[in-house]
Design an enzyme around this catalytic site. Structure first.
Site, PDB file in Angstrom:
ATOM      1  N   ASP A  24      43.437 -68.486   8.293  1.00 42.72           N
ATOM      2  CA  ASP A  24      44.467 -68.092   7.316  1.00 42.72           C
ATOM      3  C   ASP A  24      43.876 -67.390   6.105  1.00 42.72           C
ATOM      4  O   ASP A  24      44.433 -67.442   5.005  1.00 42.72           O
ATOM      5  CB  ASP A  24      45.221 -69.342   6.853  1.00 42.72           C
ATOM      6  CG  ASP A  24      44.302 -70.345   6.157  1.00 42.72           C
ATOM      7  OD1 ASP A  24      43.120 -70.420   6.522  1.00 42.72           O
ATOM      8  OD2 ASP A  24      44.761 -71.049   5.240  1.00 42.72           O
ATOM      9  N   SER A  26      43.241 -65.028   3.306  1.00 46.53           N
ATOM     10  CA  SER A  26      44.129 -64.076   2.624  1.00 46.53           C
ATOM     11  C   SER A  26      43.509 -62.683   2.767  1.00 46.53           C
ATOM     12  O   SER A  26      42.344 -62.547   3.187  1.00 46.53           O
ATOM     13  CB  SER A  26      44.257 -64.457   1.166  1.00 46.53           C
ATOM     14  OG  SER A  26      42.979 -64.375   0.568  1.00 46.53           O
ATOM     15  N   THR A  29      40.173 -62.506   1.074  1.00 43.85           N
ATOM     16  CA  THR A  29      39.096 -63.281   1.700  1.00 43.85           C
ATOM     17  C   THR A  29      38.631 -62.647   3.010  1.00 43.85           C
ATOM     18  O   THR A  29      37.433 -62.578   3.283  1.00 43.85           O
ATOM     19  CB  THR A  29      39.554 -64.733   1.934  1.00 43.85           C
ATOM     20  OG1 THR A  29      39.982 -65.276   0.692  1.00 43.85           O
ATOM     21  CG2 THR A  29      38.439 -65.595   2.486  1.00 43.85           C
ATOM     22  N   GLU A 177      45.673 -80.133   0.892  1.00 46.65           N
ATOM     23  CA  GLU A 177      44.264 -79.739   0.799  1.00 46.65           C
ATOM     24  C   GLU A 177      43.741 -79.695  -0.633  1.00 46.65           C
ATOM     25  O   GLU A 177      43.802 -78.667  -1.299  1.00 46.65           O
ATOM     26  CB  GLU A 177      44.035 -78.373   1.467  1.00 46.65           C
ATOM     27  CG  GLU A 177      42.566 -77.941   1.428  1.00 46.65           C
ATOM     28  CD  GLU A 177      42.287 -76.609   2.117  1.00 46.65           C
ATOM     29  OE1 GLU A 177      43.234 -75.975   2.612  1.00 46.65           O
ATOM     30  OE2 GLU A 177      41.123 -76.214   2.154  1.00 46.65           O
ATOM     31  N   LYS A 219      43.494 -82.639   4.102  1.00 46.37           N
ATOM     32  CA  LYS A 219      42.379 -81.716   4.385  1.00 46.37           C
ATOM     33  C   LYS A 219      41.466 -81.667   3.170  1.00 46.37           C
ATOM     34  O   LYS A 219      41.661 -80.858   2.257  1.00 46.37           O
ATOM     35  CB  LYS A 219      42.920 -80.326   4.712  1.00 46.37           C
ATOM     36  CG  LYS A 219      41.844 -79.261   4.887  1.00 46.37           C
ATOM     37  CD  LYS A 219      42.354 -78.007   5.555  1.00 46.37           C
ATOM     38  CE  LYS A 219      41.264 -76.952   5.569  1.00 46.37           C
ATOM     39  NZ  LYS A 219      41.565 -75.813   6.429  1.00 46.37           N
ATOM     40  N   SER A 261      35.269 -76.930   5.984  1.00 50.01           N
ATOM     41  CA  SER A 261      33.808 -76.819   6.035  1.00 50.01           C
ATOM     42  C   SER A 261      33.241 -76.383   4.684  1.00 50.01           C
ATOM     43  O   SER A 261      32.121 -76.781   4.333  1.00 50.01           O
ATOM     44  CB  SER A 261      33.355 -75.892   7.160  1.00 50.01           C
ATOM     45  OG  SER A 261      33.831 -74.579   7.011  1.00 50.01           O
ATOM     46  N   GLY A 263      31.735 -73.908   3.162  1.00 51.56           N
ATOM     47  CA  GLY A 263      30.453 -73.280   2.860  1.00 51.56           C
ATOM     48  C   GLY A 263      29.238 -74.037   3.368  1.00 51.56           C
ATOM     49  O   GLY A 263      28.101 -73.657   3.107  1.00 51.56           O
ATOM     50  N   SER A 289      39.246 -78.950  10.266  1.00 49.92           N
ATOM     51  CA  SER A 289      40.140 -77.814  10.087  1.00 49.92           C
ATOM     52  C   SER A 289      39.265 -76.738   9.465  1.00 49.92           C
ATOM     53  O   SER A 289      39.389 -76.415   8.295  1.00 49.92           O
ATOM     54  CB  SER A 289      41.310 -78.178   9.175  1.00 49.92           C
ATOM     55  OG  SER A 289      42.114 -77.047   8.911  1.00 49.92           O
TER      56      SER A 289
HETATM   57  P1  13P Z   1      36.435 -73.393   5.384  1.00 51.89           P
HETATM   58  O1  13P Z   1      36.247 -74.337   6.540  1.00 51.89           O
HETATM   59  O2  13P Z   1      35.731 -72.074   5.566  1.00 51.89           O
HETATM   60  O3  13P Z   1      36.191 -74.051   4.056  1.00 51.89           O
HETATM   61  O4  13P Z   1      37.964 -72.958   5.402  1.00 51.89           O
HETATM   62  C1  13P Z   1      38.906 -73.929   5.529  1.00 51.89           C
HETATM   63  C2  13P Z   1      40.063 -73.568   4.731  1.00 51.89           C
HETATM   64  O5  13P Z   1      41.152 -73.445   5.239  1.00 51.89           O
HETATM   65  C3  13P Z   1      39.874 -73.381   3.280  1.00 51.89           C
HETATM   66  O6  13P Z   1      41.114 -73.358   2.674  1.00 51.89           O
END
Ligand code: 13P
Length: 341
Positions: A24, A26, A29, A177, A219, A261, A263, A289
């Site tokens: 997802d 943007s 990104t 999240e 998350k 994750s 980074g 995720s």
């Molecule tokens: P990362 O695993 O690259 O941090 O991305 C997960 C995500 O959806 C960040 O909002």
């Protein structure tokens, strides 16, 4: 709101051996990701890349759901099948990012608040019609120099809960999240403290705003020592500190925790999840995720070249398989070397 349906969807998203692909990014990104492989971020290239991921045969074995971006949920594969339909046909649940990004928080130097609540009820209705069954809202916090402030923590918690309540009203599972960014030189203890304060506020607001936890997923970040620190904590330490923090702050009614994750290297993200699941069972499913940790090798192998489509898909499937193994604590670093099946 039918809480049993929401709960069933949430549990499906954290089914055994499976986790979520965050695709997802943007427009801003994905441009950064494409820049890293020297590919221009055009609508056609973004569609081609997402199609690579969504048509990888066998992904559904380890991928339960995919988070889409507004542009992506409206795009179709070469044969005209809309992406959400393509995923659903494979047994993968389509989801959607619904926030409009982290913006500077007024009167709080260096802190952010996530925007996107205006018109959200109507947008959720449209996304539901386009096939989305879950939705994500991300808030971010920094550690250090007095951050995160109580002001930042509570302002974001309020918005996260408002989004979650609107999602549940629309029959969509909210993925809540709160991401405490792990940049900097902080210790594991400092990360744990900041993460705990954030979680405490998030669950207070979710409760106050009548959100049914059984129909949500969390998350969060893992508790890590700062990426720029000289002495980084190892996998077992990370797993221990993360579990300790979450046992203290996350109610057992939450069906699953799907880590981002954020980074970490691909291998670290997998090893950390594996170390946590090795000491299970836990009150919640512990899953992933991941955005970067599932996509980085695929993006590199693809490089924007049609002839590398299969190599890109194999790289993605390989990471999906390893993270699938980490769901049950059965991953080992030797599996990194094995050729993707
Ligand atoms: P990362 O695993 O690259 O941090 O991305 C997960 C995500 O959806 C960040 O909002």
């Amino acid at each position: 709101m039918d809480i049993e349906t929401l709960n069933a969807t949430a549990r499906e998203l954290v089914a055994e051996g499976k986790g979520i692909l965050a695709a997802d990014e943007s427009t801003g990104t994905i441009k950064k990701r494409f820049d890293s492989i020297g590919v221009e971020s055009t609508e056609a290239n973004r569609r081609a890349y997402r199609q690579l991921l969504f048509t990888a045969q066998g992904a559904a074995e380890h991928i339960s759901g995919v988070i889409l971006f507004d542009e992506t949920i409206r795009q179709s594969a070469d044969d005209g099948t809309p992406f959400p339909e393509l995923l659903a046909r494979d047994g993968i649940i389509p989801g959607i990012k619904v926030d409009s990004g982290a913006k500077a928080l007024a009167l709080a130097e260096g802190e952010t608040v996530t925007e996107g609540l205006d018109g959200l009820r109507e947008r959720l209705e449209e996304y539901r019609e386009l096939g989305a069954r879950f939705a994500k809202w991300r808030a971010t916090y920094s550690i250090g120099g007095g951050k995160p402030s109580e002001y930042c923590i509570w302002t974001n918690a309020h918005a996260l809960a408002r989004c979650a309540a609107l999602c549940q009203e629309a029959g969509i599972v909210p993925i809540v999240e709160p991401e405490v960014l792990q940049d900097g030189t902080h210790t594991l203890e400092q990360s744990s403290k900041a993460t705990g304060r954030v979680l405490q506020a998030v669950f207070t607001e979710l409760h106050d705003q009548r959100v049914e936890l059984r129909g949500t997923l969390l998350k969060p970040n893992m508790v890590l020592s700062g990426y720029e620190g000289s002495e980084r904590a190892g996998a077992d330490e990370v797993a221990g500190a993360t579990l300790e923090c979450f046992y203290r702050h996350v109610p057992a009614a939450v069906p699953g925790i799907v880590f981002l994750s954020g980074g970490q290297t691909d291998e670290d993200a997998t090893a950390h999840l594996n170390a946590m699941n090795r000491t299970g069972p836990h009150p919640w499913e512990l899953s992933f995720s991941y955005g970067r940790a599932l996509q980085a090798p695929a993006l590199k192998a693809w490089g924007g070249k049609p002839e590398n489509l299969e190599a890109g898909q194999q790289a993605y499937l390989h990471r999906a398989k390893l993270n699938g193994a980490a769901r049950s604590g059965s991953y080992s670093p030797e599996m990194e070397e094995a050729v993707a099946a």
